[in-house]
Design a protein around this motif. Structure first.
Motif, PDB file in Angstrom:
ATOM      1  N   THR A 138       0.835  -1.202   0.000  1.00  0.00           N
ATOM      2  CA  THR A 138       0.000   0.000   0.000  1.00  0.00           C
ATOM      3  C   THR A 138       0.871   1.253   0.000  1.00  0.00           C
ATOM      4  O   THR A 138       2.057   1.201   0.310  1.00  0.00           O
ATOM      5  N   LYS A 139       0.260   2.382  -0.350  1.00  0.00           N
ATOM      6  CA  LYS A 139       0.926   3.673  -0.250  1.00  0.00           C
ATOM      7  C   LYS A 139       0.313   4.417   0.930  1.00  0.00           C
ATOM      8  O   LYS A 139      -0.872   4.751   0.911  1.00  0.00           O
ATOM      9  N   LEU A 140       1.131   4.686   1.938  1.00  0.00           N
ATOM     10  CA  LEU A 140       0.650   5.250   3.190  1.00  0.00           C
ATOM     11  C   LEU A 140       1.339   6.574   3.503  1.00  0.00           C
ATOM     12  O   LEU A 140       1.609   6.884   4.646  1.00  0.00           O
ATOM     13  N   HIS A 141       1.583   7.367   2.472  1.00  0.00           N
ATOM     14  CA  HIS A 141       2.293   8.625   2.672  1.00  0.00           C
ATOM     15  C   HIS A 141       1.502   9.551   3.601  1.00  0.00           C
ATOM     16  O   HIS A 141       0.321   9.826   3.380  1.00  0.00           O
ATOM     17  N   CYS A 142       2.159   9.991   4.652  1.00  0.00           N
ATOM     18  CA  CYS A 142       1.582  10.918   5.625  1.00  0.00           C
ATOM     19  C   CYS A 142       0.372  10.336   6.356  1.00  0.00           C
ATOM     20  O   CYS A 142      -0.443  11.082   6.915  1.00  0.00           O
ATOM     21  N   ALA A 143       0.253   9.014   6.388  1.00  0.00           N
ATOM     22  CA  ALA A 143      -0.818   8.387   7.164  1.00  0.00           C
ATOM     23  C   ALA A 143      -0.487   8.500   8.656  1.00  0.00           C
ATOM     24  O   ALA A 143       0.671   8.498   9.054  1.00  0.00           O
ATOM     25  N   ASN A 144      -1.520   8.583   9.475  1.00  0.00           N
ATOM     26  CA  ASN A 144      -1.339   8.763  10.923  1.00  0.00           C
ATOM     27  C   ASN A 144      -1.727   7.480  11.654  1.00  0.00           C
ATOM     28  O   ASN A 144      -2.909   7.120  11.703  1.00  0.00           O
ATOM     29  N   PHE A 145      -0.711   6.809  12.227  1.00  0.00           N
ATOM     30  CA  PHE A 145      -0.932   5.593  13.012  1.00  0.00           C
ATOM     31  C   PHE A 145      -0.597   5.831  14.484  1.00  0.00           C
ATOM     32  O   PHE A 145      -0.306   4.892  15.212  1.00  0.00           O
ATOM     33  N   LYS A 146      -0.659   7.053  14.920  1.00  0.00           N
ATOM     34  CA  LYS A 146      -0.258   7.375  16.280  1.00  0.00           C
ATOM     35  C   LYS A 146      -1.091   6.585  17.299  1.00  0.00           C
ATOM     36  O   LYS A 146      -2.321   6.603  17.270  1.00  0.00           O
ATOM     37  N   LYS A 147      -0.397   5.837  18.159  1.00  0.00           N
ATOM     38  CA  LYS A 147      -1.006   5.023  19.217  1.00  0.00           C
ATOM     39  C   LYS A 147      -1.948   3.941  18.680  1.00  0.00           C
ATOM     40  O   LYS A 147      -2.800   3.426  19.411  1.00  0.00           O
ATOM     41  N   ALA A 163       4.771   9.014   7.388  1.00  0.00           N
ATOM     42  CA  ALA A 163       3.758   8.426   8.266  1.00  0.00           C
ATOM     43  C   ALA A 163       4.164   8.586   9.732  1.00  0.00           C
ATOM     44  O   ALA A 163       5.343   8.604  10.070  1.00  0.00           O
ATOM     45  N   ASP A 164       3.172   8.692  10.601  1.00  0.00           N
ATOM     46  CA  ASP A 164       3.403   8.858  12.037  1.00  0.00           C
ATOM     47  C   ASP A 164       3.109   7.541  12.746  1.00  0.00           C
ATOM     48  O   ASP A 164       1.954   7.112  12.809  1.00  0.00           O
ATOM     49  N   LEU A 165       4.160   6.907  13.279  1.00  0.00           N
ATOM     50  CA  LEU A 165       4.013   5.637  13.995  1.00  0.00           C
ATOM     51  C   LEU A 165       4.289   5.792  15.483  1.00  0.00           C
ATOM     52  O   LEU A 165       4.422   4.799  16.201  1.00  0.00           O
ATOM     53  N   THR A 166       4.332   7.015  15.970  1.00  0.00           N
ATOM     54  CA  THR A 166       4.685   7.226  17.374  1.00  0.00           C
ATOM     55  C   THR A 166       3.642   6.609  18.299  1.00  0.00           C
ATOM     56  O   THR A 166       2.441   6.783  18.125  1.00  0.00           O
ATOM     57  N   GLY A 167       4.133   5.849  19.265  1.00  0.00           N
ATOM     58  CA  GLY A 167       3.249   5.242  20.248  1.00  0.00           C
ATOM     59  C   GLY A 167       2.478   4.040  19.757  1.00  0.00           C
ATOM     60  O   GLY A 167       1.669   3.477  20.501  1.00  0.00           O
ATOM     61  N   ASP A 179       9.161   0.499   2.859  1.00  0.00           N
ATOM     62  CA  ASP A 179       9.920   1.751   2.803  1.00  0.00           C
ATOM     63  C   ASP A 179       9.527   2.594   4.010  1.00  0.00           C
ATOM     64  O   ASP A 179       8.437   3.170   4.049  1.00  0.00           O
ATOM     65  N   LEU A 180      10.410   2.645   5.008  1.00  0.00           N
ATOM     66  CA  LEU A 180      10.146   3.380   6.247  1.00  0.00           C
ATOM     67  C   LEU A 180      10.975   4.658   6.327  1.00  0.00           C
ATOM     68  O   LEU A 180      11.181   5.200   7.407  1.00  0.00           O
ATOM     69  N   ARG A 181      11.421   5.135   5.180  1.00  0.00           N
ATOM     70  CA  ARG A 181      12.186   6.383   5.187  1.00  0.00           C
ATOM     71  C   ARG A 181      11.284   7.548   5.580  1.00  0.00           C
ATOM     72  O   ARG A 181      10.147   7.656   5.134  1.00  0.00           O
ATOM     73  N   ASN A 182      11.811   8.401   6.417  1.00  0.00           N
ATOM     74  CA  ASN A 182      11.116   9.619   6.845  1.00  0.00           C
ATOM     75  C   ASN A 182       9.839   9.369   7.639  1.00  0.00           C
ATOM     76  O   ASN A 182       8.977  10.244   7.718  1.00  0.00           O
ATOM     77  N   VAL A 183       9.669   8.173   8.211  1.00  0.00           N
ATOM     78  CA  VAL A 183       8.535   7.980   9.118  1.00  0.00           C
ATOM     79  C   VAL A 183       8.850   8.666  10.441  1.00  0.00           C
ATOM     80  O   VAL A 183      10.015   8.887  10.788  1.00  0.00           O
ATOM     81  N   ASP A 184       7.792   8.992  11.178  1.00  0.00           N
ATOM     82  CA  ASP A 184       7.972   9.696  12.451  1.00  0.00           C
ATOM     83  C   ASP A 184       8.254   8.678  13.556  1.00  0.00           C
ATOM     84  O   ASP A 184       7.467   8.480  14.473  1.00  0.00           O
ATOM     85  N   MET A 185       9.413   8.021  13.428  1.00  0.00           N
ATOM     86  CA  MET A 185       9.854   7.034  14.413  1.00  0.00           C
ATOM     87  C   MET A 185      11.320   6.761  14.120  1.00  0.00           C
ATOM     88  O   MET A 185      11.702   6.578  12.959  1.00  0.00           O
ATOM     89  N   THR A 186      12.164   6.736  15.120  1.00  0.00           N
ATOM     90  CA  THR A 186      13.590   6.564  14.886  1.00  0.00           C
ATOM     91  C   THR A 186      13.926   5.103  14.592  1.00  0.00           C
ATOM     92  O   THR A 186      13.142   4.189  14.886  1.00  0.00           O
ATOM     93  N   GLU A 187      15.120   4.905  14.031  1.00  0.00           N
ATOM     94  CA  GLU A 187      15.580   3.541  13.754  1.00  0.00           C
ATOM     95  C   GLU A 187      15.658   2.723  15.031  1.00  0.00           C
ATOM     96  O   GLU A 187      15.244   1.557  15.060  1.00  0.00           O
TER      97      GLU A 187
END
Length: 212
Positions: A138-147, A163-167, A179-187
């Motif tokens: 899927t293409k999930l650009h800028c999708a919000n998965f927070k918590k 994409a935001d994967l925080t929490g 492809d997890l480049r530039n997701v809002d979560m560190t390596e």
């Protein structure tokens, strides 16, 4: 049925006065009368939309907060900007549903099939239950998965830039070749999350690597 006769005239976007009727029959009759464009439709909170044929309808900006869609079919349906927060769509196939800018915050989406869907940009899944959901390719650009709860979900080959994967709960989440480049979560956070990261791309567009 009064609802059918007056839809688009007196009540173009509000079903509140009809909260006792069965929506599967409503949508069937609307379809039979050629009324497949239902932009701005508002259902009563918690509406029962189970076992309903919603295929190929235009439900742009639908407001269906808390509705139960289990057992329904939603194939090739346009749900741009739909508010599906707190809904129940467990086990449905949404692989061909257009969901740009849709909101599934707090929704129950266990075992939902989103595979190959290219229209999930800017879609919000914050605090949603996505256990065993299928987001492969899927293409999930800028999708919000927070918590969100993504335990056991598969995102093989998915692209998640911005994409935001925080929490998020990523225990057993399969990101193989994603492809997890530039997701809002560190390596480091990804490596500690319990997710499967074989071949996943991490970092940013200019400096990235594949995890093994």
């Amino acid at each position: 049925m009064e609802l059918i006769a007056k839809h688009n005239e007196e009540h173009p976007s509000d079903f509140k006065k009809y909260d006792s009727i069965e929506y599967k029959h409503v949508f069937n009759e609307l379809r039979e009368q050629g009324k497949t464009v239902l932009d701005g439709l508002r259902l009563p909170v918690g509406a029962d939309v189970t076992n309903t044929n919603l295929n190929e309808l235009q439900l742009i900006l639908l407001n269906a907060q808390g509705a139960d869609f289990r057992g329904s079919t939603i194939r090739n349906t346009d749900m741009f900007g739909a508010d599906m927060s707190e809904t129940n769509l467990n086990d449905l196939d949404l692989s061909t549903t257009k969901l740009f800018h849709a909101c599934f915050s707090g929704a129950s989406l266990e075992n939902v099939n989103f595979s190959e869907n290219k229209s999930l940009k800017f879609t919000r899944f914050s605090e949603a239950n996505l256990q065993k959901a299928n987001f492969n390719n899927t293409k999930l650009h800028c999708a919000n998965f927070k918590k969100a709860n993504l335990e056991g979900a598969t995102l093989k080959g998915a692209t998640l830039k911005g994409a935001d994967l925080t929490g998020a709960n990523l225990k057993g989440t399969d990101f193989t070749n994603a492809d997890l480049r530039n997701v809002d979560m560190t390596e480091d956070e990804l490596l500690a999350s319990g997710a499967i990261l074989t071949g996943a791309k991490v970092g940013n567009n200019s400096t990235w690597k594949e995890l093994l």
